[in-house]
Design an enzyme around this catalytic site. Structure first.
Site, PDB file in Angstrom:
ATOM      1  N   SER A  90       1.167 -16.763 -33.465  1.00 57.51           N
ATOM      2  CA  SER A  90       1.472 -18.189 -33.425  1.00 57.51           C
ATOM      3  C   SER A  90       0.639 -18.932 -32.394  1.00 57.51           C
ATOM      4  O   SER A  90       0.748 -20.153 -32.279  1.00 57.51           O
ATOM      5  CB  SER A  90       2.964 -18.387 -33.115  1.00 57.51           C
ATOM      6  OG  SER A  90       3.309 -17.721 -31.911  1.00 57.51           O
ATOM      7  N   GLU A 147       0.221 -21.559 -41.800  1.00 61.24           N
ATOM      8  CA  GLU A 147      -1.021 -21.983 -41.159  1.00 61.24           C
ATOM      9  C   GLU A 147      -2.076 -20.896 -41.374  1.00 61.24           C
ATOM     10  O   GLU A 147      -1.849 -19.732 -41.045  1.00 61.24           O
ATOM     11  CB  GLU A 147      -0.822 -22.167 -39.650  1.00 61.24           C
ATOM     12  CG  GLU A 147      -0.299 -23.514 -39.236  1.00 61.24           C
ATOM     13  CD  GLU A 147      -0.319 -23.689 -37.722  1.00 61.24           C
ATOM     14  OE1 GLU A 147      -0.816 -24.708 -37.253  1.00 61.24           O
ATOM     15  OE2 GLU A 147       0.185 -22.789 -37.017  1.00 61.24           O
ATOM     16  N   ASN A 200       2.291 -25.112 -33.075  1.00 57.09           N
ATOM     17  CA  ASN A 200       2.818 -24.899 -31.728  1.00 57.09           C
ATOM     18  C   ASN A 200       2.164 -25.771 -30.671  1.00 57.09           C
ATOM     19  O   ASN A 200       2.747 -26.009 -29.618  1.00 57.09           O
ATOM     20  CB  ASN A 200       2.701 -23.428 -31.351  1.00 57.09           C
ATOM     21  CG  ASN A 200       3.785 -22.595 -32.011  1.00 57.09           C
ATOM     22  OD1 ASN A 200       4.942 -23.007 -32.060  1.00 57.09           O
ATOM     23  ND2 ASN A 200       3.428 -21.441 -32.539  1.00 57.09           N
ATOM     24  N   HIS A 217      -0.215 -17.577 -40.216  1.00 58.21           N
ATOM     25  CA  HIS A 217       0.969 -17.880 -39.411  1.00 58.21           C
ATOM     26  C   HIS A 217       2.096 -18.432 -40.284  1.00 58.21           C
ATOM     27  O   HIS A 217       2.100 -19.603 -40.657  1.00 58.21           O
ATOM     28  CB  HIS A 217       0.595 -18.889 -38.313  1.00 58.21           C
ATOM     29  CG  HIS A 217       1.735 -19.276 -37.443  1.00 58.21           C
ATOM     30  ND1 HIS A 217       1.813 -20.506 -36.808  1.00 58.21           N
ATOM     31  CD2 HIS A 217       2.867 -18.606 -37.076  1.00 58.21           C
ATOM     32  CE1 HIS A 217       2.916 -20.579 -36.110  1.00 58.21           C
ATOM     33  NE2 HIS A 217       3.572 -19.440 -36.263  1.00 58.21           N
TER      34      HIS A 217
END
Length: 296
Positions: A118, A151, A189, A139
């Site tokens: 991540s 992702e 993130n 991800h």
């Protein structure tokens, strides 16, 4: 492509294994911990039962899904035959680099090596292999069986063929792939963690209590879950790890983890996984009572 190896039996790993198996792939789920594999199997069965209860799956589908998954404590016997490999181990740089060194030795030529990281650089992970063009970030979001987004992270040397293959896999899993560049935290993130960190700072500085902060974000910003509850759900240790990677990667103080978060992780209060984080998951307590322990 039918044979998939998933490395890591934790929340993300078992969710990824569940999802691939549900869509007909033959999955080998690998974890060095026998206990983790037992828990992963129970979690997958529980999630499938929940899907049956909600009318999204039949008992026959559950049986087929479970029959598509095998559990292993070593990668040496399953990786050589794999057609696609995805690592979902703990968010620790050295752990991931060591895994990819081993995968590079064991996996067949041309097999894509994906990471569910991540926040850790895909370029860095690829650098320890002799096949950087075959290394890509994939991800998934938590909970994997339900969340549509994936992702797709292109490392500096990731080949277009690997990117396209992963995108096609996402389509087969009924996921929506979004390609992003390889910078700390990627997109999800890089935006989410500073918000969580700021919510923790708001608690740390006494601006408001736990329940109040989460309520503001749920009712005022239409978030399905408040940032402090979400942090518990993600794992406070994971949040700290991601923020640390972003802080070190950008050298920007805005990503520096809140001291309260550091203290909680040091004390073993990791959220849902440990039974207590910002909320208590072992017994019912009011958020206001917990808040008093954290506000300085």
């Amino acid at each position: 492509m039918q044979k998939v190896v998933v490395l890591g039996g934790g929340t993300m790993g078992n969710g990824i294994a569940h999802t691939f198996a549900q869509y007909g792939f033959k999955v080998s789920l690998v974890d060095i911990s026998h206990k983790m594999l037992e828990e992963a199997q129970k979690k997958i069965e529980s999630n499938l039962d929940r899907m049956i209860y909600k009318g999204n799956l039949t008992p026959e589908d559950k049986l087929k899904t479970l029959n598509h998954i095998t559990f292993h404590e070593s990668m040496e016997y399953v990786v050589p035959d794999a057609e696609f490999i995805i690592e979902a181990a703990t968010e620790n740089m050295e752990v991931k680099l060591n895994i990819f060194r081993q995968l590079d030795q064991l996996a067949g030529p041309g097999v894509i090596l994906a990471s569910n990281t991540s926040s850790i650089s895909i370029s860095k992970i690829a650098s320890v292999t002799r096949r950087p063009s075959d290394v890509v970030g994939m991800h998934f979001m938590n909970p994997v069986p339900l969340m549509k987004l994936v992702e797709i992270i292109k490392g500096y040397n990731t080949g277009l063929s690997a990117i396209e293959t992963v995108k096609q896999l996402c389509s087969k899993l009924e996921k929506i792939p979004v390609e992003v560049s390889d910078y700390p935290g990627f997109v999800a993130n890089r935006i989410l963690m500073p918000m969580i960190n700021e919510a923790i700072y708001s608690l740390y500085e006494g601006v408001a209590g736990i329940k109040e902060i989460d309520t503001v974000m749920k009712l005022g910003m239409a978030h399905p879950m408040g940032p402090l509850q979400l942090a518990d759900f993600i794992g406070l240790d994971v949040c700290l790890s991601i923020l640390t990677i972003m802080y070190e990667g950008f050298r920007n103080p805005k990503y520096a983890p809140c001291p309260l978060l550091i203290n909680m992780v040091t004390s073993g209060n990791l959220g849902c996984k440990s039974g207590e984080g910002f909320y208590d998951y072992t017994e019912t307590k009011k958020a206001e009572q917990i808040s008093k322990r954290f506000i300085r």
